[in-house]
Write an enzyme that holds these catalytic residues in place. Structure first.
Site, PDB file in Angstrom:
ATOM      1  N   ASP A 190       0.865  -1.184   0.000  1.00  0.00           N
ATOM      2  CA  ASP A 190       0.000   0.000   0.000  1.00  0.00           C
ATOM      3  C   ASP A 190       0.900   1.232   0.000  1.00  0.00           C
ATOM      4  O   ASP A 190       1.804   1.347   0.825  1.00  0.00           O
ATOM      5  CB  ASP A 190      -0.910  -0.028   1.238  1.00  0.00           C
ATOM      6  N   ASP A 246      -3.953   2.483  -4.981  1.00  0.00           N
ATOM      7  CA  ASP A 246      -2.610   2.447  -4.386  1.00  0.00           C
ATOM      8  C   ASP A 246      -2.326   1.166  -3.612  1.00  0.00           C
ATOM      9  O   ASP A 246      -1.443   1.148  -2.778  1.00  0.00           O
ATOM     10  CB  ASP A 246      -2.380   3.682  -3.502  1.00  0.00           C
ATOM     11  N   GLU A 247      -3.098   0.107  -3.886  1.00  0.00           N
ATOM     12  CA  GLU A 247      -2.794  -1.132  -3.162  1.00  0.00           C
ATOM     13  C   GLU A 247      -2.945  -2.370  -4.034  1.00  0.00           C
ATOM     14  O   GLU A 247      -3.740  -2.397  -4.978  1.00  0.00           O
ATOM     15  CB  GLU A 247      -3.658  -1.246  -1.909  1.00  0.00           C
TER      16      GLU A 247
HETATM   17  P1  TTP Z   1      -5.223   5.074   1.430  1.00  0.00           P
HETATM   18  O1  TTP Z   1      -4.207   4.028   1.074  1.00  0.00           O
HETATM   19  O2  TTP Z   1      -6.311   4.703   2.360  1.00  0.00           O
HETATM   20  O3  TTP Z   1      -4.485   6.324   2.086  1.00  0.00           O
HETATM   21  P2  TTP Z   1      -3.092   6.978   1.762  1.00  0.00           P
HETATM   22  O4  TTP Z   1      -2.330   6.225   0.732  1.00  0.00           O
HETATM   23  O5  TTP Z   1      -3.321   8.433   1.452  1.00  0.00           O
HETATM   24  O6  TTP Z   1      -2.365   6.936   3.154  1.00  0.00           O
HETATM   25  P3  TTP Z   1      -1.710   5.680   3.874  1.00  0.00           P
HETATM   26  O7  TTP Z   1      -0.263   6.032   4.002  1.00  0.00           O
HETATM   27  O8  TTP Z   1      -2.393   5.609   5.194  1.00  0.00           O
HETATM   28  O9  TTP Z   1      -1.945   4.485   3.012  1.00  0.00           O
HETATM   29  O10 TTP Z   1      -5.890   5.655   0.131  1.00  0.00           O
HETATM   30  C1  TTP Z   1      -5.194   5.841  -1.091  1.00  0.00           C
HETATM   31  C2  TTP Z   1      -5.636   7.126  -1.771  1.00  0.00           C
HETATM   32  O11 TTP Z   1      -7.053   7.102  -1.969  1.00  0.00           O
HETATM   33  C3  TTP Z   1      -5.354   8.376  -0.966  1.00  0.00           C
HETATM   34  O12 TTP Z   1      -4.062   8.893  -1.194  1.00  0.00           O
HETATM   35  C4  TTP Z   1      -6.431   9.305  -1.388  1.00  0.00           C
HETATM   36  C5  TTP Z   1      -7.579   8.421  -1.782  1.00  0.00           C
HETATM   37  N1  TTP Z   1      -8.614   8.456  -0.717  1.00  0.00           N
HETATM   38  C6  TTP Z   1      -9.688   9.333  -0.846  1.00  0.00           C
HETATM   39  O13 TTP Z   1      -9.798  10.053  -1.850  1.00  0.00           O
HETATM   40  N2  TTP Z   1     -10.620   9.395   0.155  1.00  0.00           N
HETATM   41  C7  TTP Z   1     -10.520   8.629   1.294  1.00  0.00           C
HETATM   42  O14 TTP Z   1     -11.385   8.707   2.189  1.00  0.00           O
HETATM   43  C8  TTP Z   1      -9.418   7.699   1.405  1.00  0.00           C
HETATM   44  C9  TTP Z   1      -9.275   6.813   2.611  1.00  0.00           C
HETATM   45  C10 TTP Z   1      -8.495   7.665   0.376  1.00  0.00           C
HETATM   46 MG    MG Z   2      -2.116   4.167   0.891  1.00  0.00          MG
END
Ligand code: TTP
Ligand code: MG
Length: 352
Positions: free
Chosen positions: A2, A100-101
């Site tokens: 991720d 992103d995962e």
């Molecule tokens: P995530 O992987 O949940 O968050 P992240 O990558 O920003 O942070 P982390 O380091 O905790 O993994 O989500 C991936 C992307 O999806 C994030 O960059 C933005 C988008 N997103 C939204 O638009 N709204 C949301 O509520 C969430 C959780 C994510």
């Molecule tokens: Mg992320």
């Protein structure tokens, strides 16, 4: 795997002077009065209590000095694709589950935990060296554990679950780390005196079934480290899209139509380059203030015609013309893609 603070990481990569600062991608806070939300924030901003999904007005109150940026989805999609291409080459089986995962089944190429760990390190280096962003990885005997592990040491983390005692790894963690266990389930479990996964592991499968129905069966598999879902290769894109945010909000709807024509051409070209045909056409429109609408229509057959795409997109846009509100973004999308010769679709047969 991720990616860390994904949208923000891309912004920092493209503008290194943002490095180390609290950065937010989301709605324009408009001095704290706006109604949109935080999409994501940098780890520096999270120290102030910022979280994804939080109203931007609250974020602004907590951290008025953060750099607030509008999302650039097209760019995030581009980087996401590059990351996924890197990962795919490192896996026996590969499954992208979000922008992103992704899950990588490496059980053939890594025959020991050490090898799996080395592979994870190599992947992290790959992504950092070639794309300049960081990710977090969990190495585990199944998918749900890998996902939980990937979240344990963010950002830039690598967490390995001991294969001889995965239940012991889970035991001290709060139940909230289980994907899908939200505040309601947590409250329910708290009533029963259960706060950690270890406490939950003592509950019988029968009882979990009584409490949660079918979900209880899934939950039992996760906490007992018995879940055996396979990494599922999706061989094709589900959809393709092109969208643009206008430099400044557009009031003249003819400009919106003109923009959709350009996007339809670009998208049709991309669809044909990929040897695909589509059956569903959609549009997205976002007004000033971030209110966003999508519409789609299913065609009677598969096609790759630019003319069909443009025609349908214009029809779908029409209902929004009367709103007379400044338009911020417009996009066109195709889905139900198929790598096959299209049935001949005549003009009058496009829409059902
Ligand atoms: P995530 O992987 O949940 O968050 P992240 O990558 O920003 O942070 P982390 O380091 O905790 O993994 O989500 C991936 C992307 O999806 C994030 O960059 C933005 C988008 N997103 C939204 O638009 N709204 C949301 O509520 C969430 C959780 C994510
Ligand atoms: Mg992320």
């Amino acid at each position: 795997m991720d990616l860390d603070a994904f949208y923000v990481s891309v912004e920092v990569k493209d503008n290194p002077s943002l490095k180390g600062l609290p950065v937010v991608v989301g709605a324009d806070p408009e001095g704290g009065k706006a109604r949109g939300v935080v999409m994501t924030s940098s780890y520096e901003a999270r120290k102030f209590g910022l979280k994804s999904g939080m109203p931007i007005s609250i974020a602004y109150r907590l951290c008025p000095n953060a750099v607030y940026l509008p999302p650039r989805w097209e760019r995030y999609g581009e980087i996401s694709m590059q990351v996924m291409d890197l990962l795919r080459r490192r896996a026996d089986k590969f499954e992208q589950t979000g922008i992103d995962e992704a899950f990588l089944d490496v059980s053939d190429r890594a025959t020991s935990l050490e090898q799996a760990q080395d592979l994870a390190r190599a992947i992290k280096k790959d992504i950092r060296d070639s794309l300049g962003i960081t990710c977090s990885i969990g190495v585990a005997p199944n998918k749900s554990l890998a996902k939980i592990a990937s979240d344990r040491q963010k950002p830039d983390g690598l967490t390995v679950v001991p294969f001889d005692d995965p239940k012991g790894f889970l035991a001290p963690l709060p139940v909230a780390v289980i994907p899908g266990v939200g505040s309601k389930t947590q409250a329910f479990l708290k009533e029963k005196g259960i706060a950690t996964i270890g406490e939950l592991q003592k509950v019988s499968g029968q009882e979990l079934l009584k409490w949660f129905g079918k979900t209880g069966v899934w939950l039992w598999g996760v906490i007992q480290a018995e879940e055996r879902l396979s990494v599922f290769e999706r061989d094709m894109l589900k959809s393709m899209s092109v969208e643009r945010t206008f430099g400044e909000d557009v009031e003249d709807f003819d400009r919106v139509y003109a923009q959709i024509d350009i996007e339809a051409r670009e998208l049709a070209e991309r669809v044909r380059d990929a040897d695909l045909k589509f059956k569903v056409t959609g549009i997205k429109i976002r007004f000033k203030g971030f209110q966003t609408f999508t519409r789609e229509v299913t065609l009677t057959g598969y096609t790759d015609s630019e003319e069909a795409l443009r025609h349908q997109a214009r029809i779908l846009l029409k209902e929004f013309e009367t709103k007379k509100r400044p338009v911020r973004l417009v996009g066109v999308r195709v889905s139900q893609l198929k790598r096959e010769k299209a049935e001949l679709t005549r003009l009058d047969e496009w829409a059902e």
